[in-house]
Scaffold this motif. Structure first.
Motif, mmCIF file in Angstrom:
data_model
loop_
_atom_site.group_PDB
_atom_site.id
_atom_site.type_symbol
_atom_site.label_atom_id
_atom_site.label_comp_id
_atom_site.label_asym_id
_atom_site.label_seq_id
_atom_site.Cartn_x
_atom_site.Cartn_y
_atom_site.Cartn_z
ATOM 1 N N PRO A 150 13.490 -8.013 -7.547
ATOM 2 C CA PRO A 150 12.735 -7.873 -6.884
ATOM 3 C C PRO A 150 13.561 -8.472 -5.172
ATOM 4 O O PRO A 150 12.551 -8.188 -3.983
ATOM 5 C CB PRO A 150 11.627 -8.788 -7.147
ATOM 6 C CG PRO A 150 11.720 -8.274 -8.640
ATOM 7 C CD PRO A 150 13.417 -8.766 -8.866
ATOM 8 N N PHE B 31 6.376 0.921 1.470
ATOM 9 C CA PHE B 31 5.084 0.237 0.649
ATOM 10 C C PHE B 31 5.637 0.529 -1.143
ATOM 11 O O PHE B 31 5.367 1.519 -1.663
ATOM 12 C CB PHE B 31 3.818 0.463 1.025
ATOM 13 C CG PHE B 31 3.631 -0.468 2.283
ATOM 14 C CD1 PHE B 31 3.656 -2.049 2.685
ATOM 15 C CD2 PHE B 31 3.472 -0.084 3.450
ATOM 16 C CE1 PHE B 31 3.012 -2.379 3.399
ATOM 17 C CE2 PHE B 31 3.371 -0.019 4.501
ATOM 18 C CZ PHE B 31 3.234 -1.064 4.576
ATOM 19 N N GLY B 32 6.745 0.270 -1.742
ATOM 20 C CA GLY B 32 6.712 0.238 -2.987
ATOM 21 C C GLY B 32 7.900 1.665 -3.054
ATOM 22 O O GLY B 32 8.247 1.902 -1.996
ATOM 23 N N GLN C 115 -1.615 -9.007 3.899
ATOM 24 C CA GLN C 115 0.285 -8.725 2.468
ATOM 25 C C GLN C 115 1.111 -9.950 3.257
ATOM 26 O O GLN C 115 0.712 -9.912 4.628
ATOM 27 C CB GLN C 115 0.297 -7.599 1.872
ATOM 28 C CG GLN C 115 -0.794 -6.818 0.936
ATOM 29 C CD GLN C 115 0.596 -5.759 0.449
ATOM 30 O OE1 GLN C 115 1.491 -5.479 0.960
ATOM 31 N NE2 GLN C 115 -0.332 -5.006 -0.766
ATOM 32 N N TYR D 200 5.364 -11.212 3.324
ATOM 33 C CA TYR D 200 6.115 -10.995 3.069
ATOM 34 C C TYR D 200 7.447 -11.413 3.306
ATOM 35 O O TYR D 200 7.814 -12.045 4.211
ATOM 36 C CB TYR D 200 6.621 -9.746 2.962
ATOM 37 C CG TYR D 200 5.557 -8.372 3.264
ATOM 38 C CD1 TYR D 200 5.062 -8.027 1.499
ATOM 39 C CD2 TYR D 200 5.394 -8.291 5.064
ATOM 40 C CE1 TYR D 200 4.560 -7.419 2.510
ATOM 41 C CE2 TYR D 200 4.919 -7.158 4.296
ATOM 42 C CZ TYR D 200 3.510 -6.668 3.569
ATOM 43 O OH TYR D 200 3.040 -6.010 3.291
ATOM 44 N N GLU E 34 -2.440 -0.068 -2.262
ATOM 45 C CA GLU E 34 -2.361 0.359 -3.605
ATOM 46 C C GLU E 34 -0.621 0.355 -4.305
ATOM 47 O O GLU E 34 -0.201 1.372 -5.032
ATOM 48 C CB GLU E 34 -2.909 2.308 -3.945
ATOM 49 C CG GLU E 34 -4.171 2.706 -3.515
ATOM 50 C CD GLU E 34 -4.823 3.467 -3.637
ATOM 51 O OE1 GLU E 34 -4.061 4.244 -3.899
ATOM 52 O OE2 GLU E 34 -6.428 3.712 -3.444
ATOM 53 N N ASN E 35 -0.181 -0.677 -3.383
ATOM 54 C CA ASN E 35 1.080 -0.727 -3.494
ATOM 55 C C ASN E 35 1.829 -0.561 -5.093
ATOM 56 O O ASN E 35 1.187 -1.817 -5.527
ATOM 57 C CB ASN E 35 2.131 -1.278 -2.367
ATOM 58 C CG ASN E 35 3.320 -1.905 -2.663
ATOM 59 O OD1 ASN E 35 4.353 -0.841 -3.606
ATOM 60 N ND2 ASN E 35 3.666 -2.557 -2.200
ATOM 61 N N PRO E 36 2.433 0.154 -5.635
ATOM 62 C CA PRO E 36 2.099 -0.355 -7.396
ATOM 63 C C PRO E 36 3.208 -1.766 -7.959
ATOM 64 O O PRO E 36 3.914 -1.675 -6.926
ATOM 65 C CB PRO E 36 2.790 0.698 -8.013
ATOM 66 C CG PRO E 36 3.658 1.417 -7.007
ATOM 67 C CD PRO E 36 2.906 0.956 -5.578
ATOM 68 N N GLU E 37 2.881 -2.343 -8.859
ATOM 69 C CA GLU E 37 4.062 -3.781 -8.982
ATOM 70 C C GLU E 37 5.079 -2.669 -9.646
ATOM 71 O O GLU E 37 4.507 -1.365 -10.288
ATOM 72 C CB GLU E 37 2.848 -3.836 -10.262
ATOM 73 C CG GLU E 37 1.722 -5.124 -9.626
ATOM 74 C CD GLU E 37 1.065 -5.925 -10.618
ATOM 75 O OE1 GLU E 37 1.330 -5.982 -11.736
ATOM 76 O OE2 GLU E 37 0.028 -6.843 -10.055
ATOM 77 N N LEU E 38 5.563 -3.330 -9.448
ATOM 78 C CA LEU E 38 7.286 -3.350 -10.269
ATOM 79 C C LEU E 38 7.156 -3.311 -12.145
ATOM 80 O O LEU E 38 6.883 -4.520 -12.016
ATOM 81 C CB LEU E 38 7.916 -4.185 -9.800
ATOM 82 C CG LEU E 38 8.331 -3.949 -8.783
ATOM 83 C CD1 LEU E 38 9.953 -4.946 -8.323
ATOM 84 C CD2 LEU E 38 9.505 -2.435 -8.191
ATOM 85 N N ASN F 89 5.205 -7.434 -9.791
ATOM 86 C CA ASN F 89 4.595 -8.050 -8.445
ATOM 87 C C ASN F 89 5.573 -6.796 -7.312
ATOM 88 O O ASN F 89 5.507 -5.744 -8.708
ATOM 89 C CB ASN F 89 5.774 -9.103 -7.729
ATOM 90 C CG ASN F 89 7.461 -9.308 -7.567
ATOM 91 O OD1 ASN F 89 7.721 -9.251 -8.875
ATOM 92 N ND2 ASN F 89 8.014 -8.248 -6.429
ATOM 93 N N LYS F 90 4.169 -6.848 -6.520
ATOM 94 C CA LYS F 90 5.415 -5.929 -5.853
ATOM 95 C C LYS F 90 6.217 -5.693 -4.324
ATOM 96 O O LYS F 90 6.997 -6.465 -4.912
ATOM 97 C CB LYS F 90 4.062 -5.154 -5.163
ATOM 98 C CG LYS F 90 2.745 -4.565 -5.308
ATOM 99 C CD LYS F 90 1.451 -5.304 -4.593
ATOM 100 C CE LYS F 90 0.291 -4.939 -5.491
ATOM 101 N NZ LYS F 90 -0.794 -4.726 -4.575
#
Length: 201
Positions: free
Chosen positions: A38, A74-75, A120, A122, A184-188, A193-194
């Motif tokens: 990730p 995002f994703g 968010q 990073y 709505e960025n999906p989790e891995l 986490n995203k």
């Protein structure tokens, strides 16, 4: 006597080969550890990412001088959104580094003091040297992007009243599609986490 000596040396040699094999196997297991995935920024070493000797920060600023936008997803499969860059060395350094290798950064939501309904953040690997021109920021608009020293990008996707020391590095158009993509960025799968993908267009 000779037979015993030969037999003993053969045993020692075999043990040495087995030991070397085990050590090599351990190294391979660490190198392929999926736990690094990730946070992977696709940079292969801790050396100067411009591929040249000298001041990596200065070279990154120079490399990003002509870049006015960065593409952000995002994703892994998200739509592309364009971030317009500010005219400062912080933004230019980020653009320069991204120009040498796309960034794939993890998004963690573990800071008890952060309001994830409006922002968010990073984290950038510490091997990147990034200049900061921070000022006190008391109001953030949806779409504003800041650099927080050391090595953190902070995106506001909703308006917020704040009191932070930031360097503004860019702006997104805060459309409904953009806000939805961030929120709505999906989790891995399997990681919890995203991620965010940053590249030069």
């Amino acid at each position: 006597m000779k037979s015993k000596f030969v037999k003993r040396m053969t045993t020692i040699g075999a043990a040495t080969i087995i030991s070397i094999g085990l050590l090599a196997g351990c190294g391979q297991e660490k190198a392929s550890d999926p736990g690094n995935t990730p946070a992977d920024t696709n940079v292969s070493s801790d050396t100067d990412t411009t591929g040249q000797s000298g001041d990596g920060e200065t070279q990154a600023v120079q490399a990003g001088a002509d870049v006015s936008e960065l593409e952000v997803r995002f994703g892994d499969n998200g739509d592309a959104f364009m971030m317009r860059l500010e005219d400062n060395d912080t933004a230019r350094a980020l653009a320069g580094y991204v120009g040498t290798s796309d960034w794939r950064l993890p998004i963690y939501e573990r800071d008890d003091d952060a309001d994830y309904s409006v922002l968010q953040y990073y984290d950038i690997p510490s091997r990147y040297e990034i200049p900061s021109e921070s000022q006190t920021v008391t109001e953030a608009k949806a779409g504003d992007v800041y650099y927080s020293d050391p090595n953190r990008i902070v995106l506001y996707y909703q308006d917020a009243e704040i009191s932070e020391e930031y360097t503004k590095i860019g702006t997104f158009d805060a459309t409904e599609e953009f806000v939805t993509a961030v929120a709505e960025n999906p989790e891995l799968e399997g990681w919890g986490n995203k991620i965010i993908l940053i590249s030069q267009p």
